[in-house]
Motif scaffolding. Sequence first.
Motif, PDB file in Angstrom:
ATOM      1  N   LEU A 163     -10.707 -11.330   3.881  1.00 54.37           N
ATOM      2  CA  LEU A 163     -11.664 -10.219   3.829  1.00 54.37           C
ATOM      3  C   LEU A 163     -10.969  -8.869   3.888  1.00 54.37           C
ATOM      4  CD1 LEU A 163     -14.600 -11.503   6.064  1.00 54.37           C
ATOM      5  CD2 LEU A 163     -14.707 -10.900   3.642  1.00 54.37           C
ATOM      6  N   ILE A 164      -9.896  -8.770   4.681  1.00 53.15           N
ATOM      7  CA  ILE A 164      -9.150  -7.505   4.764  1.00 53.15           C
ATOM      8  C   ILE A 164      -8.625  -7.121   3.386  1.00 53.15           C
ATOM      9  CG2 ILE A 164      -7.032  -6.455   5.636  1.00 53.15           C
ATOM     10  CD1 ILE A 164      -7.504  -8.001   8.245  1.00 53.15           C
ATOM     11  N   THR A 165      -8.038  -8.085   2.678  1.00 50.63           N
ATOM     12  CA  THR A 165      -7.493  -7.807   1.347  1.00 50.63           C
ATOM     13  C   THR A 165      -8.608  -7.402   0.389  1.00 50.63           C
ATOM     14  OG1 THR A 165      -5.802  -9.482   1.768  1.00 50.63           O
ATOM     15  CG2 THR A 165      -6.042  -8.725  -0.490  1.00 50.63           C
ATOM     16  N   SER A 217       0.828  -1.212   0.000  1.00 50.15           N
ATOM     17  CA  SER A 217       0.000   0.000   0.000  1.00 50.15           C
ATOM     18  C   SER A 217       0.858   1.256   0.000  1.00 50.15           C
ATOM     19  CB  SER A 217      -0.920  -0.020   1.237  1.00 50.15           C
ATOM     20  OG  SER A 217      -1.647   1.171   1.342  1.00 50.15           O
ATOM     21  N   THR A 218       1.944   1.235   0.791  1.00 46.60           N
ATOM     22  CA  THR A 218       2.815   2.415   0.866  1.00 46.60           C
ATOM     23  C   THR A 218       3.526   2.668  -0.455  1.00 46.60           C
ATOM     24  OG1 THR A 218       3.165   1.944   3.215  1.00 46.60           O
ATOM     25  CG2 THR A 218       4.693   3.473   2.162  1.00 46.60           C
ATOM     26  N   PHE A 219       4.044   1.612  -1.088  1.00 46.70           N
ATOM     27  CA  PHE A 219       4.726   1.769  -2.373  1.00 46.70           C
ATOM     28  C   PHE A 219       3.756   2.287  -3.432  1.00 46.70           C
ATOM     29  CE2 PHE A 219       8.436  -0.360  -0.810  1.00 46.70           C
ATOM     30  CZ  PHE A 219       9.442  -0.035  -1.699  1.00 46.70           C
ATOM     31  N   ALA A 220       2.561   1.719  -3.478  1.00 43.38           N
ATOM     32  CA  ALA A 220       1.587   2.163  -4.481  1.00 43.38           C
ATOM     33  C   ALA A 220       1.222   3.627  -4.276  1.00 43.38           C
ATOM     34  CB  ALA A 220       0.335   1.285  -4.398  1.00 43.38           C
ATOM     35  N   PHE A 221       1.084   4.041  -3.025  1.00 35.76           N
ATOM     36  CA  PHE A 221       0.755   5.440  -2.745  1.00 35.76           C
ATOM     37  C   PHE A 221       1.909   6.360  -3.137  1.00 35.76           C
ATOM     38  CE2 PHE A 221       0.638   8.901   0.558  1.00 35.76           C
ATOM     39  CZ  PHE A 221      -0.348   9.654  -0.075  1.00 35.76           C
ATOM     40  N   ALA A 222       3.156   5.913  -2.863  1.00 33.37           N
ATOM     41  CA  ALA A 222       4.316   6.737  -3.208  1.00 33.37           C
ATOM     42  C   ALA A 222       4.404   6.961  -4.716  1.00 33.37           C
ATOM     43  CB  ALA A 222       5.591   6.080  -2.710  1.00 33.37           C
ATOM     44  N   ALA A 277      -7.192   6.199   1.275  1.00 32.30           N
ATOM     45  CA  ALA A 277      -7.117   4.740   1.284  1.00 32.30           C
ATOM     46  C   ALA A 277      -5.769   4.263   1.826  1.00 32.30           C
ATOM     47  CB  ALA A 277      -7.349   4.190  -0.115  1.00 32.30           C
ATOM     48  N   ALA A 278      -4.677   4.961   1.452  1.00 27.52           N
ATOM     49  CA  ALA A 278      -3.345   4.553   1.915  1.00 27.52           C
ATOM     50  C   ALA A 278      -3.196   4.738   3.423  1.00 27.52           C
ATOM     51  CB  ALA A 278      -2.278   5.364   1.181  1.00 27.52           C
ATOM     52  N   VAL A 279      -3.759   5.828   3.960  1.00 31.36           N
ATOM     53  CA  VAL A 279      -3.658   6.066   5.405  1.00 31.36           C
ATOM     54  C   VAL A 279      -4.592   5.140   6.166  1.00 31.36           C
ATOM     55  CG1 VAL A 279      -4.013   7.777   7.218  1.00 31.36           C
ATOM     56  CG2 VAL A 279      -2.943   8.456   5.066  1.00 31.36           C
ATOM     57  N   ALA A 280      -5.752   4.851   5.592  1.00 30.97           N
ATOM     58  CA  ALA A 280      -6.728   3.998   6.285  1.00 30.97           C
ATOM     59  C   ALA A 280      -6.330   2.532   6.283  1.00 30.97           C
ATOM     60  CB  ALA A 280      -8.105   4.163   5.633  1.00 30.97           C
ATOM     61  N   ALA A 281      -5.450   2.116   5.355  1.00 30.09           N
ATOM     62  CA  ALA A 281      -5.101   0.696   5.235  1.00 30.09           C
ATOM     63  C   ALA A 281      -4.515   0.106   6.524  1.00 30.09           C
ATOM     64  CB  ALA A 281      -4.146   0.496   4.067  1.00 30.09           C
ATOM     65  N   PRO A 282      -3.505   0.740   7.159  1.00 28.46           N
ATOM     66  CA  PRO A 282      -2.995   0.158   8.416  1.00 28.46           C
ATOM     67  C   PRO A 282      -4.050   0.070   9.516  1.00 28.46           C
ATOM     68  CG  PRO A 282      -1.478   1.823   7.558  1.00 28.46           C
ATOM     69  CD  PRO A 282      -2.742   1.936   6.777  1.00 28.46           C
ATOM     70  N   VAL A 283      -4.933   1.092   9.568  1.00 31.14           N
ATOM     71  CA  VAL A 283      -5.989   1.077  10.582  1.00 31.14           C
ATOM     72  C   VAL A 283      -6.962  -0.066  10.304  1.00 31.14           C
ATOM     73  CG1 VAL A 283      -7.776   2.435  11.712  1.00 31.14           C
ATOM     74  CG2 VAL A 283      -5.758   3.564  10.782  1.00 31.14           C
ATOM     75  N   ALA A 333      -9.775  -3.892   1.248  1.00 32.85           N
ATOM     76  CA  ALA A 333      -8.746  -2.911   0.893  1.00 32.85           C
ATOM     77  C   ALA A 333      -8.727  -2.648  -0.609  1.00 32.85           C
ATOM     78  CB  ALA A 333      -7.378  -3.399   1.364  1.00 32.85           C
ATOM     79  N   LEU A 334      -8.892  -3.708  -1.399  1.00 30.65           N
ATOM     80  CA  LEU A 334      -8.915  -3.521  -2.855  1.00 30.65           C
ATOM     81  C   LEU A 334     -10.147  -2.726  -3.282  1.00 30.65           C
ATOM     82  CD1 LEU A 334      -7.720  -7.044  -4.059  1.00 30.65           C
ATOM     83  CD2 LEU A 334      -6.480  -4.887  -4.263  1.00 30.65           C
ATOM     84  N   LEU A 335     -11.234  -2.910  -2.577  1.00 24.42           N
ATOM     85  CA  LEU A 335     -12.458  -2.183  -2.916  1.00 24.42           C
ATOM     86  C   LEU A 335     -12.563  -0.839  -2.202  1.00 24.42           C
ATOM     87  CD1 LEU A 335     -14.972  -5.192  -2.769  1.00 24.42           C
ATOM     88  CD2 LEU A 335     -13.983  -4.145  -4.809  1.00 24.42           C
ATOM     89  N   ALA A 336     -11.515  -0.460  -1.476  1.00 26.78           N
ATOM     90  CA  ALA A 336     -11.542   0.774  -0.686  1.00 26.78           C
ATOM     91  C   ALA A 336     -11.889   2.021  -1.496  1.00 26.78           C
ATOM     92  CB  ALA A 336     -10.203   0.958   0.035  1.00 26.78           C
ATOM     93  N   PRO A 337     -11.346   2.198  -2.730  1.00 26.29           N
ATOM     94  CA  PRO A 337     -11.714   3.418  -3.470  1.00 26.29           C
ATOM     95  C   PRO A 337     -13.220   3.582  -3.665  1.00 26.29           C
ATOM     96  CG  PRO A 337      -9.811   2.387  -4.481  1.00 26.29           C
ATOM     97  CD  PRO A 337     -10.291   1.437  -3.428  1.00 26.29           C
ATOM     98  N   VAL A 338     -13.942   2.473  -3.732  1.00 25.18           N
ATOM     99  CA  VAL A 338     -15.398   2.554  -3.862  1.00 25.18           C
ATOM    100  C   VAL A 338     -16.031   2.913  -2.529  1.00 25.18           C
ATOM    101  CG1 VAL A 338     -17.479   1.228  -4.400  1.00 25.18           C
ATOM    102  CG2 VAL A 338     -15.398   0.898  -5.746  1.00 25.18           C
ATOM    103  N   LEU A 339     -15.417   2.449  -1.412  1.00 27.88           N
ATOM    104  CA  LEU A 339     -16.008   2.616  -0.093  1.00 27.88           C
ATOM    105  C   LEU A 339     -15.573   3.897   0.607  1.00 27.88           C
ATOM    106  CD1 LEU A 339     -15.440  -1.057   1.132  1.00 27.88           C
ATOM    107  CD2 LEU A 339     -17.540  -0.100   0.174  1.00 27.88           C
TER     108      LEU A 339
END
Length: 797
Positions: free
Chosen positions: A424-426, A261-266, A470-476, A429-435
């Motif tokens: 389910l977490i994965t 997630s961090t690499f993709a955000f960077a 989404a990148a910040v919310a992923a660890p949470v 997370a993949l659907l996070a942009p929709v949510l």
Amino acid sequence: MLTIALHSLRTRWSTFLGTFTALSLGVALLTVMGLTLASSLDAPQRQPERFATAPVVVQGRNTLSVPTSIGADVSRETRKLAHPHAVPEAIVARLKQLGRVVPDRSFPVHAEGGPGSLVGHPWSTAAFAPYEITAGRAPRTADEVVVTGDWVRPGERVRTDHGTVRVVGTVPARGFETAVFYTDARAAELSPKSTQLVVEADARAVREAVKGTSVHVLTGAARRLADPDPDRDREALTAMNALFGTAGGVTAFVSVFVVASTFAFAVAQRRREFGLLRTAGATPGQIRRTVCAEALVVGVLASATGCVLGSYGAPLLAARVVEVGLAPDWFTVGDAKWPYHMAFWAGLLVALLGVVAASWRAGRTGAAQALREASVDSGTMTWGRLLCGAGLLLTAVVTLSLALVTDPGELLHRKTYVSRPMLLITAVALLAPVLVRPSTRLLTWLPALLPGAGGMLVRENAAAGVRRTAAVAAPVLVMVALTGSLLAATATLDAARAGETRERVTADFVVVPAGTSGPAGSGPPLSGPGFDAPTLRKLRAIPGTTVSASSSSAVFVLEDGPALIRSEARAADAAPLAATTHLPLTAGRVSDLDDRSIIVNEEWERHTVGQTVDVWLGDGTRKSLRIAAVMATGTGDNGVHLTPANAPGAEVDRVDVTLAAGADPAVVAGALREAGGHVFSREQWLRASHPGTDRTTRYGYLLVLGIALLYTGISLANTMVMATADRVRELAVLRLAGATRGQVLRLVGAEALTVVAVGGALGLLVTGLNLAGMQGALTLLSVPTPIRIPWPQLTAV
């Protein structure tokens, strides 16, 4: 491309510092878990302790060996008997012709003010450890003992469950037990059965004398099998393998998830930079190669750093698990090399995979389109991401449905409720942009209505920066979902088992032998000497009561082809059992239980009333028994029920007492205490037997969640820094528009809290989906239990 990548690393060091930190910490965690797991694969060869100087130890039959076959392959399944046999008298007589024979007897002792794990032995066996008297003398009469350690001094009197004794001598403690030595005659009275003995004779002569019998002859290093709990090293290794395997799996998932997630955000932060390169003539392939080269350089440096950090962290973790008693004293980190290779190459692979999708998208962006792109994120949900997320979500739903239909009990196993949240977490997370966008708008709806522009800016900034949110919310998301799923699952299962016990126990009183403190968790309630015959006669003679005396045993059955399965059993007569216990029957009646039948549960391969099953009893006797009744599977602790005739060698270790109509509970309780034993009321027994997470599992969860919380906390702060550093110009515009420094800081803080709340909400969503599956399984298993959510721990996270 490599030159451009190196220049990019130098000029954008703050962005790459974030990815470097996330990756190096992830590799460090993988290294630590790999090293500790590698060190738990092999135990040093433990030498004999109690019989270190004994020439030969002879044991009665204590194992069951059954031939099994798979096709043309024939093998034997071996299990430990619940009730080992004594060495036959005929064999003892033969051995006495070869040399001195010393019977060994071991039995629990409970002393007021003494250690809680005292064990009694005959004094004649003390010389084989060897124990040597340092103060006082050897015991000579029935009320004299010698003890190990310094918890009592010679001359003092101690009250025990076997009567008051006088300490006449002490011997140094040897670490593997805390012993009380009686005279041989007194030890024989307290423990008439001797399952092993020492023979002072030539080993070859002993083997020849017992040739063709079922006894075991132990010499050399094999004498350790006669020590107390000889399998403790193997059991400790099994527990540590499970602990570090689970911790390693969760750590690998969390680190890979956060790093990717961090690499993709960077990479996503640099889309305008890539647009400038495209304007300057760079091809899509060159853009992709540049990004991959940067990830390669960062991956190599971060993975190497993580391996170094892990080499220092592993010994600290090993020392900690020894300190809290999860590992034996001998456990240390070894010199295995494969964990370093595994962690290094895994880190490098994650770094490269983390940028592949983002670099592909960056390379496909047209120059003019990239230069015109606004701060609002668009096109964040690609078809590939949508298909992967939907596929994983569908997989989770389908596998859950299949498990509920075919084997609901599988969902109650630890390996299942630990691994299912990751799927389910994965998916979420993949659907996070929709949510993310609707979740953000929902959470900030009320603050946006307040006077001033602060609430509106928080809502719009968080909703517009979907990638950043989404990148910040992923660890949470990871932390909340793991904490909620694991802790709620164990709390719910404990509540379900407690409910089963409450339904099963209908007796007004439960009596256990004197010296025992009550049940051990939800399993067999006792581990100690049983009631003697005079005490049982007194208990059964108390007027106004129905008394059910039961004992712990086991049966073995061949199922699923070659599998020899052990089932815990309780042995009791049918009529008293029915009057004092409510078994969760799905078919049959308790009153039909007799010496030719058995009560099984639905987990058995054959579980139809009237069918016959071939079993081996706790002492290894083979018998065919008719199924008299069938119990629900429940949470897996129902076991089987037999009559005492089918539990040879088992001592009565529990007495359930139900009052007749009109009987005075206080009078009956007094009579029970006078007869002998530790008396519990029903409520006291239920409280004492309330199941709880065992110590190893509890510390294991603390280890897993503690490491995950530390790592995700650092990653969260790291991603926050990356996200905020990228907004310097935006924040400067706010200052130019008249915002004060305090207003800007409050705005950034409010946005951070909003994003964390979004991650927490998604984590609670995953937790709810997981727990819904568990509740469905419990309902199908006839254990309707409300879900127990650990709100204090979730709030803290």
